[in-house]
Design a protein around this motif. Structure first.
Motif, mmCIF file in Angstrom:
data_model
loop_
_atom_site.group_PDB
_atom_site.id
_atom_site.type_symbol
_atom_site.label_atom_id
_atom_site.label_comp_id
_atom_site.label_asym_id
_atom_site.label_seq_id
_atom_site.Cartn_x
_atom_site.Cartn_y
_atom_site.Cartn_z
ATOM 1 N N VAL A 14 0.834 -1.205 0.000
ATOM 2 C CA VAL A 14 0.000 0.000 0.000
ATOM 3 C C VAL A 14 0.869 1.257 0.000
ATOM 4 C CG1 VAL A 14 -1.839 1.263 1.204
ATOM 5 C CG2 VAL A 14 -1.776 -1.245 1.308
ATOM 6 N N LEU A 15 0.457 2.228 -0.797
ATOM 7 C CA LEU A 15 1.054 3.561 -0.780
ATOM 8 C C LEU A 15 0.004 4.530 -0.236
ATOM 9 C CD1 LEU A 15 3.073 5.820 -1.580
ATOM 10 C CD2 LEU A 15 2.115 5.717 -3.904
ATOM 11 N N VAL A 16 0.358 5.317 0.768
ATOM 12 C CA VAL A 16 -0.565 6.264 1.386
ATOM 13 C C VAL A 16 -0.212 7.678 0.922
ATOM 14 C CG1 VAL A 16 -1.464 7.202 3.544
ATOM 15 C CG2 VAL A 16 -0.837 4.775 3.399
ATOM 16 N N VAL A 17 -1.190 8.364 0.315
ATOM 17 C CA VAL A 17 -0.960 9.710 -0.220
ATOM 18 C C VAL A 17 -1.922 10.689 0.431
ATOM 19 C CG1 VAL A 17 -0.814 11.138 -2.291
ATOM 20 C CG2 VAL A 17 -0.276 8.688 -2.429
ATOM 21 N N ASP A 18 -1.377 11.622 1.200
ATOM 22 C CA ASP A 18 -2.188 12.641 1.877
ATOM 23 C C ASP A 18 -1.267 13.807 2.225
ATOM 24 O OD1 ASP A 18 -3.664 14.064 4.127
ATOM 25 O OD2 ASP A 18 -5.111 12.498 3.649
ATOM 26 N N ASP A 19 -1.777 15.037 2.119
ATOM 27 C CA ASP A 19 -0.901 16.182 2.372
ATOM 28 C C ASP A 19 -0.836 16.587 3.835
ATOM 29 O OD1 ASP A 19 -3.529 17.100 2.357
ATOM 30 O OD2 ASP A 19 -2.989 19.087 1.625
ATOM 31 N N HIS A 20 -1.574 15.901 4.711
ATOM 32 C CA HIS A 20 -1.503 16.180 6.146
ATOM 33 C C HIS A 20 -0.596 15.145 6.809
ATOM 34 C CE1 HIS A 20 -4.561 19.274 6.035
ATOM 35 N NE2 HIS A 20 -5.308 18.475 5.301
ATOM 36 N N PRO A 21 0.607 15.531 7.248
ATOM 37 C CA PRO A 21 1.577 14.555 7.764
ATOM 38 C C PRO A 21 1.059 13.704 8.915
ATOM 39 C CG PRO A 21 2.633 16.678 7.398
ATOM 40 C CD PRO A 21 1.162 16.896 7.214
ATOM 41 N N MET A 22 0.361 14.303 9.878
ATOM 42 C CA MET A 22 -0.114 13.528 11.031
ATOM 43 C C MET A 22 -1.135 12.490 10.596
ATOM 44 S SD MET A 22 -0.359 16.334 14.118
ATOM 45 C CE MET A 22 -0.999 15.071 15.230
ATOM 46 N N TRP A 23 -2.056 12.891 9.728
ATOM 47 C CA TRP A 23 -3.069 11.947 9.233
ATOM 48 C C TRP A 23 -2.398 10.853 8.413
ATOM 49 C CZ3 TRP A 23 -8.277 11.136 9.791
ATOM 50 C CH2 TRP A 23 -8.872 10.283 8.863
ATOM 51 N N ARG A 24 -1.499 11.249 7.509
ATOM 52 C CA ARG A 24 -0.807 10.294 6.637
ATOM 53 C C ARG A 24 -0.029 9.269 7.450
ATOM 54 N NH1 ARG A 24 2.036 13.916 3.879
ATOM 55 N NH2 ARG A 24 3.956 13.697 5.095
ATOM 56 N N ASP A 25 0.731 9.743 8.425
ATOM 57 C CA ASP A 25 1.543 8.833 9.227
ATOM 58 C C ASP A 25 0.677 7.944 10.114
ATOM 59 O OD1 ASP A 25 3.709 10.041 8.070
ATOM 60 O OD2 ASP A 25 4.206 11.292 9.803
ATOM 61 N N ALA A 28 -0.818 5.242 7.880
ATOM 62 C CA ALA A 28 0.243 4.285 7.530
ATOM 63 C C ALA A 28 0.534 3.357 8.704
ATOM 64 C CB ALA A 28 1.505 5.039 7.109
ATOM 65 N N ARG A 29 0.594 3.918 9.905
ATOM 66 C CA ARG A 29 0.853 3.109 11.094
ATOM 67 C C ARG A 29 -0.290 2.119 11.344
ATOM 68 N NH1 ARG A 29 1.317 6.981 14.198
ATOM 69 N NH2 ARG A 29 -0.818 7.005 15.010
ATOM 70 N N ASP A 30 -1.532 2.592 11.214
ATOM 71 C CA ASP A 30 -2.680 1.711 11.439
ATOM 72 C C ASP A 30 -2.712 0.561 10.440
ATOM 73 O OD1 ASP A 30 -3.564 3.229 13.574
ATOM 74 O OD2 ASP A 30 -4.986 4.399 12.387
ATOM 75 N N LEU A 31 -2.405 0.856 9.182
ATOM 76 C CA LEU A 31 -2.417 -0.192 8.160
ATOM 77 C C LEU A 31 -1.281 -1.194 8.381
ATOM 78 C CD1 LEU A 31 -3.298 1.795 4.897
ATOM 79 C CD2 LEU A 31 -4.806 0.393 6.316
ATOM 80 N N THR A 32 -0.142 -0.695 8.800
ATOM 81 C CA THR A 32 0.982 -1.596 9.103
ATOM 82 C C THR A 32 0.619 -2.536 10.239
ATOM 83 O OG1 THR A 32 2.616 0.040 8.367
ATOM 84 C CG2 THR A 32 3.391 -1.711 9.829
ATOM 85 N N GLU A 33 -0.004 -1.990 11.296
ATOM 86 C CA GLU A 33 -0.407 -2.814 12.427
ATOM 87 C C GLU A 33 -1.499 -3.815 12.042
ATOM 88 O OE1 GLU A 33 -1.545 0.013 15.385
ATOM 89 O OE2 GLU A 33 0.534 0.544 15.913
ATOM 90 N N ALA A 34 -2.258 -3.482 10.989
ATOM 91 C CA ALA A 34 -3.310 -4.391 10.520
ATOM 92 C C ALA A 34 -2.772 -5.469 9.581
ATOM 93 C CB ALA A 34 -4.414 -3.591 9.813
ATOM 94 N N GLY A 35 -1.465 -5.423 9.286
ATOM 95 C CA GLY A 35 -0.863 -6.485 8.490
ATOM 96 C C GLY A 35 -0.533 -6.125 7.062
ATOM 97 N N PHE A 36 -0.726 -4.860 6.683
ATOM 98 C CA PHE A 36 -0.387 -4.443 5.328
ATOM 99 C C PHE A 36 1.089 -4.053 5.258
ATOM 100 C CE2 PHE A 36 -4.915 -3.514 5.791
ATOM 101 C CZ PHE A 36 -5.436 -4.136 4.665
ATOM 102 N N VAL A 39 4.445 0.521 1.648
ATOM 103 C CA VAL A 39 5.723 0.627 0.938
ATOM 104 C C VAL A 39 6.179 2.067 0.780
ATOM 105 C CG1 VAL A 39 5.396 -1.545 -0.290
ATOM 106 C CG2 VAL A 39 4.534 0.594 -1.295
ATOM 107 N N GLY A 40 5.323 3.016 1.133
ATOM 108 C CA GLY A 40 5.727 4.409 1.026
ATOM 109 C C GLY A 40 4.585 5.340 1.350
ATOM 110 N N THR A 41 4.928 6.605 1.541
ATOM 111 C CA THR A 41 3.934 7.656 1.735
ATOM 112 C C THR A 41 4.339 8.841 0.866
ATOM 113 O OG1 THR A 41 5.103 8.666 3.605
ATOM 114 C CG2 THR A 41 3.482 6.937 4.124
ATOM 115 N N ALA A 42 3.359 9.706 0.569
ATOM 116 C CA ALA A 42 3.631 10.892 -0.241
ATOM 117 C C ALA A 42 2.685 12.005 0.180
ATOM 118 C CB ALA A 42 3.472 10.580 -1.729
#
Length: 218
Positions: A14-25, A28-36, A39-42
């Motif tokens: 999964v690639l997470v794209v959002d211009d709000h750093p706190m929301w984006r991170d 990304a953290r929630d998806l990682t903990e869910a098993g995804f 591979v990157g953020t933007a």
């Protein structure tokens, strides 16, 4: 036995794209903990294109409100047979939803969705399913039914210059860049794009890019 890259137990990329750093991170953290496998953020469209090309995600989780390229333009340029795009936006407005789907988004969630809904939506998107926040699926289906019921007009004939401008738009060039390439004024380029949108009965530049790609004008 070697693992095949398509084995079902391999994490979805999964690639997470959002211009709000706190929301984006946070996502990304929630998806990682869910098993995804995130591979990157933007944080903007240009960065998203670079990261996607480098990491080859299966699913792009994308906000529509981005600096630089709009979400719809980014969807049109990023879409491909091996990549699926799930919009996660604060907007549930009809036009935003239709523009995203027309540009090539697989599904559309509003940011009020619960975490378990988001996790399920990403998994379903990776499996090729169309996922929408309740209420939005009916909107999209209704629009496609309306279009299907309408008359099928003949393909409009574009001038050679309009086709040339359309090809450069599809390549991602800005109006000033196109103007320099074709030795025209930016206003003339803008007029050509506006005339082409009218002829093709399209609403915005993202739809124009998608039309060009579908017709092989690139």
């Amino acid at each position: 036995m070697s693992r095949d890259e398509h084995e079902p137990d391999e994490p979805v990329r999964v690639l997470v794209v959002d211009d709000h750093p706190m929301w984006r991170d946070g996502v990304a953290r929630d998806l990682t903990e869910a098993g995804f496998a995130v591979v990157g953020t933007a944080g903007d469209g240009a960065q998203a294109l670079r990261v996607a090309a480098a990491t080859r995600p299966q699913v792009v989780l994308l906000d529509l409100n981005l600096p630089g390229l709009s979400g719809a333009e980014l969807i049109a340029r990023m879409r491909g047979p091996s990549l699926r795009i799930l919009v996660l936006s604060a907007s549930g407005e009809r036009q935003d939803v239709l523009d995203a789907v027309t540009a090539g988004a697989t599904g559309y969630l509003v940011k009020s969705a619960r975490l378990e809904e988001l996790v399920a939506a990403v998994r379903a998107t990776a499996a090729g399913e169309a996922v929408f926040t309740p209420g939005l699926a009916g909107l999209v289906l209704g629009e496609y039914r309306r279009l299907a019921a309408g008359p099928a007009p003949d393909t409009p004939r574009l001038t050679a210059r309009e086709t040339e401008v359309l090809r450069l738009v599809a390549k991602g060039l800005t109006y000033p860049q196109i103007a320099e390439r074709l030795v025209l004024s930016p206003r003339t380029v803008q007029n050509h794009v506006r005339n082409t949108l009218t002829k093709l009965q399209l609403r915005n530049k993202a739809q124009l890019v998608r039309y060009a790609l579908e017709k092989g004008i690139d």
